[in-house]
Design an enzyme around this catalytic site. Sequence first.
Site, short mmCIF file in Angstrom:
data_model
loop_
_atom_site.label_atom_id
_atom_site.label_comp_id
_atom_site.label_asym_id
_atom_site.label_seq_id
_atom_site.Cartn_x
_atom_site.Cartn_y
_atom_site.Cartn_z
N ILE A 1 -11.57 -11.43 7.90
CA ILE A 1 -11.98 -12.33 6.81
C ILE A 1 -11.93 -11.58 5.47
O ILE A 1 -11.79 -12.18 4.42
CB ILE A 1 -13.40 -12.95 6.98
CG1 ILE A 1 -14.49 -11.89 7.00
CG2 ILE A 1 -13.48 -13.85 8.18
CD1 ILE A 1 -15.87 -12.47 6.72
N ARG B 86 -28.51 -5.27 16.05
CA ARG B 86 -27.34 -6.14 16.23
C ARG B 86 -26.15 -5.55 15.47
O ARG B 86 -26.34 -4.81 14.48
CB ARG B 86 -27.60 -7.55 15.68
CG ARG B 86 -28.68 -8.32 16.41
CD ARG B 86 -28.22 -8.74 17.81
NE ARG B 86 -29.20 -9.56 18.47
CZ ARG B 86 -30.22 -9.10 19.20
NH1 ARG B 86 -30.40 -7.78 19.33
NH2 ARG B 86 -31.07 -9.92 19.80
N GLY C 264 0.82 -1.21 0.00
CA GLY C 264 0.00 0.00 0.00
C GLY C 264 0.86 1.26 0.00
O GLY C 264 2.06 1.21 -0.29
N THR D 93 -3.56 -3.88 -1.92
CA THR D 93 -4.32 -3.54 -0.70
C THR D 93 -5.80 -3.68 -1.00
O THR D 93 -6.23 -3.38 -2.12
CB THR D 93 -3.99 -2.10 -0.21
OG1 THR D 93 -4.92 -1.74 0.80
CG2 THR D 93 -4.07 -1.07 -1.32
N ASP E 210 -8.16 -1.94 0.27
CA ASP E 210 -8.92 -0.70 0.53
C ASP E 210 -9.22 0.14 -0.71
O ASP E 210 -10.06 1.03 -0.65
CB ASP E 210 -8.16 0.17 1.54
CG ASP E 210 -8.12 -0.47 2.91
OD1 ASP E 210 -8.99 -1.30 3.19
OD2 ASP E 210 -7.19 -0.16 3.68
N SER F 273 4.15 1.28 2.04
CA SER F 273 5.21 0.51 1.38
C SER F 273 5.80 1.31 0.22
O SER F 273 7.01 1.27 -0.03
CB SER F 273 4.64 -0.81 0.85
OG SER F 273 4.04 -1.52 1.90
P1 ATP Z 1 -1.84 -1.20 3.98
O1 ATP Z 1 -2.58 -0.35 2.99
O2 ATP Z 1 -2.28 -2.60 3.94
O3 ATP Z 1 -1.76 -0.61 5.37
P2 ATP Z 1 0.82 -0.17 3.62
O4 ATP Z 1 1.90 -0.48 2.65
O5 ATP Z 1 0.27 1.23 3.57
O6 ATP Z 1 -0.30 -1.27 3.44
P3 ATP Z 1 2.16 0.39 6.14
O7 ATP Z 1 2.17 -0.36 7.42
O8 ATP Z 1 1.75 1.81 6.14
O9 ATP Z 1 1.32 -0.50 5.11
O10 ATP Z 1 3.66 0.35 5.52
C1 ATP Z 1 4.34 -0.88 5.34
C2 ATP Z 1 5.80 -0.70 5.64
O11 ATP Z 1 6.36 0.28 4.74
C3 ATP Z 1 6.11 -0.16 7.02
O12 ATP Z 1 6.10 -1.15 8.01
C4 ATP Z 1 7.50 0.41 6.82
O13 ATP Z 1 8.47 -0.62 6.84
C5 ATP Z 1 7.40 0.98 5.39
N1 ATP Z 1 7.08 2.41 5.49
C6 ATP Z 1 5.89 2.99 5.71
N2 ATP Z 1 5.99 4.33 5.78
C7 ATP Z 1 7.30 4.62 5.64
C8 ATP Z 1 8.07 5.83 5.65
N3 ATP Z 1 7.50 7.01 5.82
N4 ATP Z 1 9.40 5.73 5.46
C9 ATP Z 1 9.99 4.53 5.28
N5 ATP Z 1 9.33 3.36 5.26
C10 ATP Z 1 8.02 3.39 5.44
#
Ligand code: ATP
Length: 324
Positions: free
Chosen positions: A255, A248, A102, A126, A128, A105
């Site tokens: 899930i 409810r 997402g 993702t 979402d 990442s």
């Molecule tokens: P989801 O939409 O499922 O939450 P996501 O990729 O947005 O996915 P995050 O937990 O926000 O999930 O980010 C995943 C990983 O990306 C983090 O655990 C971290 O290792 C890295 N990451 C997130 N933000 C940063 C940042 N600002 N700088 C460096 N690395 C980051």
Amino acid sequence: MKTIGVLTSGGDSPGMNTALRSIVRTCAHYKIKCVGIVRGYSGLIEDNTKVLNTRSVRGIINEGGTFLYSARCDEFRQATGREKAYKTLRNNNIDGLIVIGGDGSFTGATKLEDEFNFPVIGIPGTIDNDIYGTSHTLGYDTALNTVMDAIDKIRDSAISHDRLFFVEVMGKDAGYIALRSGIAIGAQEILIPEVNTKIKDLTNSLKNSKKSGKTSSIIVVAEGYKPEKNVYQIADEIQEKLPNYQVRVSVLGHIQRGGRPSCFDRVLGTQLGVRAVESLIDGNYGKMVGINNGKITLTELSKAIKGKTKINKDLLRISQIMNT
Ligand code: ATP
């Protein structure tokens, strides 16, 4: 581009395995070595890698989750963590990295690119659907089908007992899952972060539907809809105002992230995987591969992170007509 690395990061989503299979096979097609990094950025810091070949991805096109495992990694947020990650990339002779995840990442991926001039490509994985530059993220369609099936089952109980169900679905910042699934299951009301529906309006809508002879109802609530109240508090307030209803709550929870990817997500994951590898080969880095109007497109990663996707106003309008 002799060696490509790939990792899955953040929350898992159905279709990640399909995309991994596609990346590995596309690498094989172009005679490029593919290195899988286990547990997202944690694996990159710890040098937890394995070489993947076409046999490594046998039988996973229809599996949920990610066989490379996913993780959230705080160390990667620090410059020292990213230096370790870069070392792993160098140690494994990786020339380009595909990040499936997402916006968090993707933010991490852009830092690798900015700080080390390292070629990266993002695949939006993702449920979402909250990433700018693609009409569908990988896993969104499957999650919608999971939600629809679950609420269809809840409806059986709602009808049998004349009950009013509040069903909470995922979407902390965005109401895409709630809006689309809500239309698909014929929700009485859909409560999403993007629209400030007042409890008073919700109460009136329920009163009117009761008057028109409706005996049971489903309200779909996105996690992010909170007029300073969670779904249980909203349900309690409605129960107090409308004692004739048996209220409810059902929180669908995790899930929604699991299960076999839908046909749409299997095809999308395969398309995105091919394009991700080909973009690295073409030297087209720093982009996210996505889908728009049926075509696979590239968007600057920085735009994908910062851009805001807008809720489909026509779907909102349609959902309101359906409440009549
Ligand atoms: P989801 O939409 O499922 O939450 P996501 O990729 O947005 O996915 P995050 O937990 O926000 O999930 O980010 C995943 C990983 O990306 C983090 O655990 C971290 O290792 C890295 N990451 C997130 N933000 C940063 C940042 N600002 N700088 C460096 N690395 C980051």
